[in-house]
Design a protein around this motif. Structure first.
Motif, PDB file in Angstrom:
ATOM      1  N   TRP A 139      29.927  61.442  35.535  1.00 10.50           N
ATOM      2  CA  TRP A 139      29.867  61.174  36.962  1.00 10.50           C
ATOM      3  C   TRP A 139      31.105  60.375  37.356  1.00 10.50           C
ATOM      4  CZ3 TRP A 139      25.406  62.446  39.962  1.00 10.50           C
ATOM      5  CH2 TRP A 139      24.376  63.030  39.231  1.00 10.50           C
ATOM      6  N   VAL A 140      31.603  60.585  38.585  1.00  7.06           N
ATOM      7  CA  VAL A 140      32.817  59.909  39.051  1.00  7.06           C
ATOM      8  C   VAL A 140      32.521  59.196  40.364  1.00  7.06           C
ATOM      9  CG1 VAL A 140      35.220  60.222  39.768  1.00  7.06           C
ATOM     10  CG2 VAL A 140      34.262  61.673  37.969  1.00  7.06           C
ATOM     11  N   TYR A 141      32.901  57.918  40.402  1.00  4.78           N
ATOM     12  CA  TYR A 141      32.781  57.134  41.639  1.00  4.78           C
ATOM     13  C   TYR A 141      34.177  56.779  42.115  1.00  4.78           C
ATOM     14  CZ  TYR A 141      31.760  53.417  44.919  1.00  4.78           C
ATOM     15  OH  TYR A 141      31.692  52.644  46.056  1.00  4.78           O
ATOM     16  N   THR A 142      34.464  57.023  43.388  1.00  2.00           N
ATOM     17  CA  THR A 142      35.760  56.686  43.979  1.00  2.00           C
ATOM     18  C   THR A 142      35.588  55.456  44.860  1.00  2.00           C
ATOM     19  OG1 THR A 142      36.371  59.018  43.948  1.00  2.00           O
ATOM     20  CG2 THR A 142      37.692  57.554  45.335  1.00  2.00           C
ATOM     21  N   ALA A 143      36.338  54.404  44.548  1.00  4.44           N
ATOM     22  CA  ALA A 143      36.225  53.129  45.256  1.00  4.44           C
ATOM     23  C   ALA A 143      36.717  53.246  46.696  1.00  4.44           C
ATOM     24  CB  ALA A 143      37.013  52.054  44.521  1.00  4.44           C
ATOM     25  N   THR A 144      36.134  52.419  47.571  1.00 10.44           N
ATOM     26  CA  THR A 144      36.510  52.414  48.990  1.00 10.44           C
ATOM     27  C   THR A 144      36.972  51.042  49.457  1.00 10.44           C
ATOM     28  OG1 THR A 144      34.227  51.959  49.633  1.00 10.44           O
ATOM     29  CG2 THR A 144      34.900  54.277  49.545  1.00 10.44           C
ATOM     30  N   ALA A 145      36.805  50.011  48.633  1.00 10.42           N
ATOM     31  CA  ALA A 145      37.174  48.647  49.027  1.00 10.42           C
ATOM     32  C   ALA A 145      38.044  48.026  47.942  1.00 10.42           C
ATOM     33  CB  ALA A 145      35.921  47.798  49.252  1.00 10.42           C
ATOM     34  N   GLN A 146      38.666  46.908  48.296  1.00 10.23           N
ATOM     35  CA  GLN A 146      39.556  46.233  47.365  1.00 10.23           C
ATOM     36  C   GLN A 146      38.887  44.986  46.798  1.00 10.23           C
ATOM     37  OE1 GLN A 146      43.429  45.492  48.911  1.00 10.23           O
ATOM     38  NE2 GLN A 146      44.059  44.256  47.172  1.00 10.23           N
ATOM     39  N   VAL A 147      39.073  44.788  45.502  1.00 13.48           N
ATOM     40  CA  VAL A 147      38.646  43.560  44.836  1.00 13.48           C
ATOM     41  C   VAL A 147      39.921  42.754  44.603  1.00 13.48           C
ATOM     42  CG1 VAL A 147      37.617  42.569  42.763  1.00 13.48           C
ATOM     43  CG2 VAL A 147      36.693  44.688  43.700  1.00 13.48           C
ATOM     44  N   PRO A 148      39.991  41.516  45.101  1.00 14.50           N
ATOM     45  CA  PRO A 148      41.222  40.723  44.952  1.00 14.50           C
ATOM     46  C   PRO A 148      41.654  40.600  43.492  1.00 14.50           C
ATOM     47  CG  PRO A 148      39.694  39.643  46.446  1.00 14.50           C
ATOM     48  CD  PRO A 148      38.963  40.799  45.847  1.00 14.50           C
ATOM     49  N   ALA A 149      42.964  40.705  43.276  1.00 17.07           N
ATOM     50  CA  ALA A 149      43.530  40.589  41.928  1.00 17.07           C
ATOM     51  C   ALA A 149      43.235  39.205  41.372  1.00 17.07           C
ATOM     52  CB  ALA A 149      45.032  40.834  41.971  1.00 17.07           C
ATOM     53  N   GLY A 150      42.986  39.156  40.086  1.00 17.02           N
ATOM     54  CA  GLY A 150      42.728  37.880  39.422  1.00 17.02           C
ATOM     55  C   GLY A 150      41.292  37.393  39.557  1.00 17.02           C
ATOM     56  N   GLN A 151      40.513  38.042  40.381  1.00 16.72           N
ATOM     57  CA  GLN A 151      39.119  37.641  40.567  1.00 16.72           C
ATOM     58  C   GLN A 151      38.208  38.463  39.660  1.00 16.72           C
ATOM     59  OE1 GLN A 151      36.770  38.768  44.169  1.00 16.72           O
ATOM     60  NE2 GLN A 151      36.757  36.548  44.550  1.00 16.72           N
ATOM     61  N   ALA A 152      37.263  37.793  39.027  1.00 12.78           N
ATOM     62  CA  ALA A 152      36.294  38.510  38.184  1.00 12.78           C
ATOM     63  C   ALA A 152      35.408  39.380  39.072  1.00 12.78           C
ATOM     64  CB  ALA A 152      35.449  37.523  37.396  1.00 12.78           C
ATOM     65  N   TYR A 153      34.946  40.477  38.503  1.00 15.76           N
ATOM     66  CA  TYR A 153      34.023  41.350  39.221  1.00 15.76           C
ATOM     67  C   TYR A 153      33.122  42.040  38.220  1.00 15.76           C
ATOM     68  CZ  TYR A 153      36.999  45.300  37.872  1.00 15.76           C
ATOM     69  OH  TYR A 153      37.700  46.237  37.160  1.00 15.76           O
ATOM     70  N   SER A 154      32.053  42.629  38.724  1.00 18.06           N
ATOM     71  CA  SER A 154      31.160  43.392  37.862  1.00 18.06           C
ATOM     72  C   SER A 154      30.839  44.725  38.514  1.00 18.06           C
ATOM     73  CB  SER A 154      29.873  42.613  37.559  1.00 18.06           C
ATOM     74  OG  SER A 154      29.169  42.360  38.745  1.00 18.06           O
ATOM     75  N   VAL A 155      30.622  45.711  37.674  1.00 13.85           N
ATOM     76  CA  VAL A 155      30.244  47.049  38.132  1.00 13.85           C
ATOM     77  C   VAL A 155      28.843  47.315  37.587  1.00 13.85           C
ATOM     78  CG1 VAL A 155      30.796  49.501  38.031  1.00 13.85           C
ATOM     79  CG2 VAL A 155      32.637  47.811  38.129  1.00 13.85           C
ATOM     80  N   VAL A 156      27.907  47.553  38.492  1.00 10.47           N
ATOM     81  CA  VAL A 156      26.516  47.832  38.122  1.00 10.47           C
ATOM     82  C   VAL A 156      26.257  49.310  38.408  1.00 10.47           C
ATOM     83  CG1 VAL A 156      24.098  47.244  38.496  1.00 10.47           C
ATOM     84  CG2 VAL A 156      25.867  45.483  38.756  1.00 10.47           C
ATOM     85  N   VAL A 157      25.870  50.043  37.380  1.00  6.74           N
ATOM     86  CA  VAL A 157      25.610  51.479  37.518  1.00  6.74           C
ATOM     87  C   VAL A 157      24.131  51.736  37.279  1.00  6.74           C
ATOM     88  CG1 VAL A 157      26.135  53.775  36.619  1.00  6.74           C
ATOM     89  CG2 VAL A 157      27.940  52.053  36.772  1.00  6.74           C
TER      90      VAL A 157
END
Length: 188
Positions: A153-171
């Motif tokens: 499956w492929v998800y295409t992002a629509t928003a920006q996550v600021p560089a250097g900031q931690a993030y998580s992806v929940v699927v």
């Protein structure tokens, strides 16, 4: 144990009659006393029994609906398995998110996240949620099944996550009966 000689009248007899259980094993008929249960069922056993009862109800619901049953009928023919077994197994087994590939996701709109999700019958949808370091949702949406590959499956992002900031992806992956499988990938 005595081996009864059952004539053609009793061939294929199985089940229980009173305290006697009739069975067939390795092509030979047998009978024995009904086993006695010495201990009460554990909490896990009671939970599993309830799940199996619910699976039986789900089988009856799907079997009564020709549209819902059609994909199971087709798969049963291809797999040479009973339809009820496929439906029950699908109800009892949740999908699994096997992989989250972030190598093509650059925190920018248009970046892609590749997801591997499997189920014993079929994954019907995959949802992706990207959270910032504080757990706040940055964006979410549905991934698209990649043509021909059943588990990709492929998800295409629509928003920006600021560089250097931690993030998580929940699927989250879903199957026909509504079971859910989830996996989280955190990037520091």
């Amino acid at each position: 144990m005595a081996t009864p000689r059952l004539g053609s009248f009793l061939d294929g007899l199985s089940g229980r009659m009173g305290n006697v259980v009739f069975y067939e094993s390795y092509g030979k008929a047998g009978m024995r006393r009904k086993p006695k249960r010495n201990a009460p069922f554990t909490e896990k056993q009671v939970t599993q029994q309830a799940r199996v009862r619910l699976a039986g109800r789900y089988v009856k619901l799907v079997a009564a609906d020709p549209e819902a049953r059609a994909p199971y009928d087709e798969a049963a023919k291809l797999r040479n398995r009973p339809v009820a077994g496929l439906i029950s197994g699908d109800y009892l087994n949740a999908p699994e998110v096997n992989s989250i590939d972030l190598s093509q996701y650059n925190r920018e709109p248009g970046g892609t996240i590749i997801i591997g999700a499997t189920d014993d019958f079929e994954v019907t949808s995959v949802k992706v949620r990207i959270n910032d370091a504080n757990g706040n949702e940055v964006e979410s949406g549905n991934a698209v099944k990649e043509g021909g590959l059943l588990d990709r499956w492929v998800y295409t992002a629509t928003a920006q996550v600021p560089a250097g900031q931690a993030y998580s992806v929940v699927v989250t992956a879903n199957d026909r009966p509504g079971n859910i499988g989830t996996k989280t990938e955190t990037v520091q």
